[in-house]
Design a protein around this motif. Sequence first.
Motif, mmCIF file in Angstrom:
data_model
loop_
_atom_site.group_PDB
_atom_site.id
_atom_site.type_symbol
_atom_site.label_atom_id
_atom_site.label_comp_id
_atom_site.label_asym_id
_atom_site.label_seq_id
_atom_site.Cartn_x
_atom_site.Cartn_y
_atom_site.Cartn_z
ATOM 1 N N ASN A 43 0.915 -1.251 0.020
ATOM 2 C CA ASN A 43 0.032 0.152 0.069
ATOM 3 C C ASN A 43 0.846 1.227 0.120
ATOM 4 N N VAL A 45 2.670 2.572 2.286
ATOM 5 C CA VAL A 45 2.678 3.411 3.524
ATOM 6 C C VAL A 45 4.017 3.612 3.825
ATOM 7 N N ALA A 87 -3.978 -4.832 5.560
ATOM 8 C CA ALA A 87 -4.661 -4.777 6.954
ATOM 9 C C ALA A 87 -6.040 -4.033 6.648
ATOM 10 N N TYR A 126 -1.432 2.552 15.748
ATOM 11 C CA TYR A 126 -1.129 2.120 14.180
ATOM 12 C C TYR A 126 -0.456 0.870 14.111
ATOM 13 N N LEU A 154 8.365 -12.748 7.669
ATOM 14 C CA LEU A 154 9.405 -12.029 8.322
ATOM 15 C C LEU A 154 9.162 -11.599 9.597
ATOM 16 N N LYS A 204 5.214 -8.759 16.585
ATOM 17 C CA LYS A 204 5.841 -10.102 16.081
ATOM 18 C C LYS A 204 5.573 -11.179 17.065
ATOM 19 N N GLY A 228 17.207 -11.188 12.301
ATOM 20 C CA GLY A 228 18.192 -10.369 12.970
ATOM 21 C C GLY A 228 18.229 -8.992 12.203
ATOM 22 N N THR A 256 18.854 1.388 10.937
ATOM 23 C CA THR A 256 19.234 0.539 11.837
ATOM 24 C C THR A 256 20.648 0.842 12.077
HETATM 25 P P1 NAD Z 1 10.058 -1.671 5.180
HETATM 26 O O1 NAD Z 1 9.340 -0.619 6.164
HETATM 27 O O2 NAD Z 1 11.127 -1.087 4.290
HETATM 28 O O3 NAD Z 1 8.757 -2.388 4.212
HETATM 29 C C1 NAD Z 1 7.730 -2.808 4.593
HETATM 30 C C2 NAD Z 1 6.658 -2.758 3.413
HETATM 31 O O4 NAD Z 1 5.469 -3.246 3.723
HETATM 32 C C3 NAD Z 1 6.452 -1.105 2.820
HETATM 33 O O5 NAD Z 1 6.959 -1.220 1.489
HETATM 34 C C4 NAD Z 1 5.126 -0.854 3.388
HETATM 35 O O6 NAD Z 1 4.615 0.032 2.394
HETATM 36 C C5 NAD Z 1 4.486 -2.359 3.465
HETATM 37 N N1 NAD Z 1 3.389 -2.355 4.130
HETATM 38 C C6 NAD Z 1 3.286 -2.081 5.349
HETATM 39 N N2 NAD Z 1 2.033 -2.086 5.961
HETATM 40 C C7 NAD Z 1 1.295 -2.664 5.024
HETATM 41 C C8 NAD Z 1 -0.281 -3.052 4.692
HETATM 42 N N3 NAD Z 1 -1.014 -2.892 5.669
HETATM 43 N N4 NAD Z 1 -0.604 -3.371 3.234
HETATM 44 C C9 NAD Z 1 0.517 -3.360 2.479
HETATM 45 N N5 NAD Z 1 1.935 -3.144 2.765
HETATM 46 C C10 NAD Z 1 2.220 -2.818 3.646
HETATM 47 O O7 NAD Z 1 10.504 -2.663 5.892
HETATM 48 P P2 NAD Z 1 11.677 -4.000 5.857
HETATM 49 O O8 NAD Z 1 12.954 -3.374 6.603
HETATM 50 O O9 NAD Z 1 11.655 -4.335 4.276
HETATM 51 O O10 NAD Z 1 11.216 -5.102 6.792
HETATM 52 C C11 NAD Z 1 10.121 -5.988 6.048
HETATM 53 C C12 NAD Z 1 9.803 -7.306 7.076
HETATM 54 O O11 NAD Z 1 10.974 -7.613 7.550
HETATM 55 C C13 NAD Z 1 9.142 -6.422 8.385
HETATM 56 O O12 NAD Z 1 8.002 -7.211 8.712
HETATM 57 C C14 NAD Z 1 10.112 -6.191 9.367
HETATM 58 O O13 NAD Z 1 9.644 -6.696 10.767
HETATM 59 C C15 NAD Z 1 11.021 -7.684 9.160
HETATM 60 N N6 NAD Z 1 12.338 -7.537 9.576
HETATM 61 C C16 NAD Z 1 13.203 -6.411 9.226
HETATM 62 C C17 NAD Z 1 14.647 -6.221 9.483
HETATM 63 C C18 NAD Z 1 15.455 -4.984 9.150
HETATM 64 O O14 NAD Z 1 16.382 -4.752 9.834
HETATM 65 N N7 NAD Z 1 14.785 -4.202 8.202
HETATM 66 C C19 NAD Z 1 14.840 -7.085 10.491
HETATM 67 C C20 NAD Z 1 14.126 -8.150 10.830
HETATM 68 C C21 NAD Z 1 12.997 -8.194 10.528
#
Ligand code: NAD
Length: 408
Positions: A43, A45, A87, A126, A154, A204, A228, A256
Motif C-alpha cells: 500500500n 505506506v 490490514a 497504528y 518475516l 511480532k 536479525g 538501523t
Molecule cells: P519496510 O518498511 O522497508 O517495508 C515494509 C513494506 O510493507 C513497505 O513497502 C510498506 O509500504 C509495506 N506495508 C506495510 N504495511 C502494509 C499494509 N498494511 N498493506 C500493504 N503493505 C504494507 O520494512 P523492511 O525493512 O523491508 O522489513 C520487512 C519485514 O522484515 C518487516 O516485517 C520487518 O519486521 C522484518 N524485519 C526487518 C528487519 C530490518 O532490519 N529491516 C529485520 C528483521 C525483520
Amino acid sequence: MDQVLPSARSRGRIVVIGGDGFCGWPTALRLSADGYDVTIVDNLVRRRIDEELGVDSLTPIADLPVRLETWSRLGKPEIGFEEIDVAEDYAALRACLERLRPEAVVHFGEQRSAPYSMRNPTAKRYTVANNIRATHNLLCAIVELGLDPHVVHLGTMGVYGYDGDGLEIPEGYLRVKVANDEGDLFDRSILYPTNPGSVYHLTKSMDQLLFQYYAKNDDLRITDLHQGIVWGTQTDETRLDERLVNRFDYDGDYGTVLNRFLMQSAVGHPLTVHGTGGQTRAFINIADTVNCIALALADPPEAGDPVRIRNQMTETHRVRDLAHLVADKTGAEVALVDNPRNEAAENDLRVSNRSFLDAGLNPITLAEGLLDESISIARKYRDRCDLSRIPATSLWTERQAPGRPEFA
Ligand code: NAD
Ligand code: USQ
C-alpha cells in the motif's frame, strides 16, 4: 474473477506483500530472476511515513512503477503490482489471492521500526492495528478461499528478548520437561517465551500465536523467519540499474544501527552509540536476507506440520564493537549518547542458525568487503542526508520525558 495461469517456464506464482520495502524489493527481484511469477502487494505506506517524518531514503529510490518498468526493460519477467492495504482492505486482498492462487506468499507487509512504534500513542496503535490485522487478514483469506500457499513471514530475533546470559537461543521452540503432581517428567516443545522490547516487537510476538493457531486448526503451511538486524543496501539484482537501487534508511526511527554508523561516518557525524553500546544483537546482510528467503521457499513444511521457525541471522556483534570497527575503517568519532530506549545496557547473545546453514547458506559476514560498498554508497549520496534527522528522538517511556506533549 478470472484466474491467472502461470507462464510455461514459471517455478510458480508468488505474492510478495510489502515488496516495495527495504527487504521486500530485493527479494521480489531475486525471486523473479529465479523464475517465479512475482506479484507485489503493497500500500506504499512506508513512502508516506517518510513524508510524515520529513525524511527520505539516503539512496534516491524510484517510484514503484518506474522500478518495475526498469526491471522489464532489462529483459526480465514482468512483476505484477497491486496497491492494497492488507490490514484495511480484506476484500481486495481476498480477490487478489483468489485471482492469483499463489503457491507461496512472502509477508513483509508490517510497520517494522521499533522507535517509530514507540513515538506516541497514535504510532503504537497504528503499529498494532496494522501488523496484527495484516497477518490475520492474510491467514483468514487463505482459509476462506481454500488455498494452500506456503506462507513465509518475516519475524524478528527481537521476540526472544535481549537480556540473555549467552545460553544459545534455539530456532523458535524450547524443549522443556514438565512435572506432574507425582514428580513424573513429561517432554514438551513450547514456543520460546517471548520477551519483546518495543510495541513493534510485541506485534511480532503476537503474530507467532496467529501462525501457531492457523497451522494447527487449518493445516496452513507456515515458515516464520526470526530475522536479525539487516545491514547493507544492494543485491545482485538491485545493482543492475540505478533505478533499481534499494532503500537506505538513516533517520533516528527507521535507520538501523550499522547502516546508520556507516552513513554517519560518510557525513562526518559522530557515531551515535546508545548508552554504553553493550547491547549485543544479531545481524544479516541484505543479500543473505534474500538468499534465506529463497532457501525457505525451496523447503516448505507439510500440511499439519507445526510452524517452521528459522533464525535468519549470520553473526552477532556488540554495538560499541561495531562503532569501533567503522571508526577504525573511516576515522569517524564515536559518541556515547543517552539511550532513548528502555533496554538492557549490556547483554550476551548466542543464537542457533543451524537450519539455514544445513540448507546450504554460506553466510556473508562484515569482514567480506560489503562494508566498503555501503560506505561508498553512503559517500555517494551524502548530500541527500538531512543531518537534523539523524538523532533518535523516540523515547520508550513517559518518565524519560515527563510532560512531553506527544505522550499526552
Ligand atoms: P519496510 O518498511 O522497508 O517495508 C515494509 C513494506 O510493507 C513497505 O513497502 C510498506 O509500504 C509495506 N506495508 C506495510 N504495511 C502494509 C499494509 N498494511 N498493506 C500493504 N503493505 C504494507 O520494512 P523492511 O525493512 O523491508 O522489513 C520487512 C519485514 O522484515 C518487516 O516485517 C520487518 O519486521 C522484518 N524485519 C526487518 C528487519 C530490518 O532490519 N529491516 C529485520 C528483521 C525483520
Ligand atoms: N542503536 C545505537 N545507535 C543507533 C541506533 C541503534 O546504539 O544510532 C542501538 C539500539 O539502542 C539497539 C541496537 O542498536 O540496542 C539495535 O537497534 P536497531 O535500530 O538497529 O534495531 P532494532 O530497533 O532492534 O530493529 C531492527 C529492525 C526491526 C527488526 C530488528 C531485528 O528495524 O524491523 O525486527 O532490527 S532484531 O533487533 O534482531 O530484533
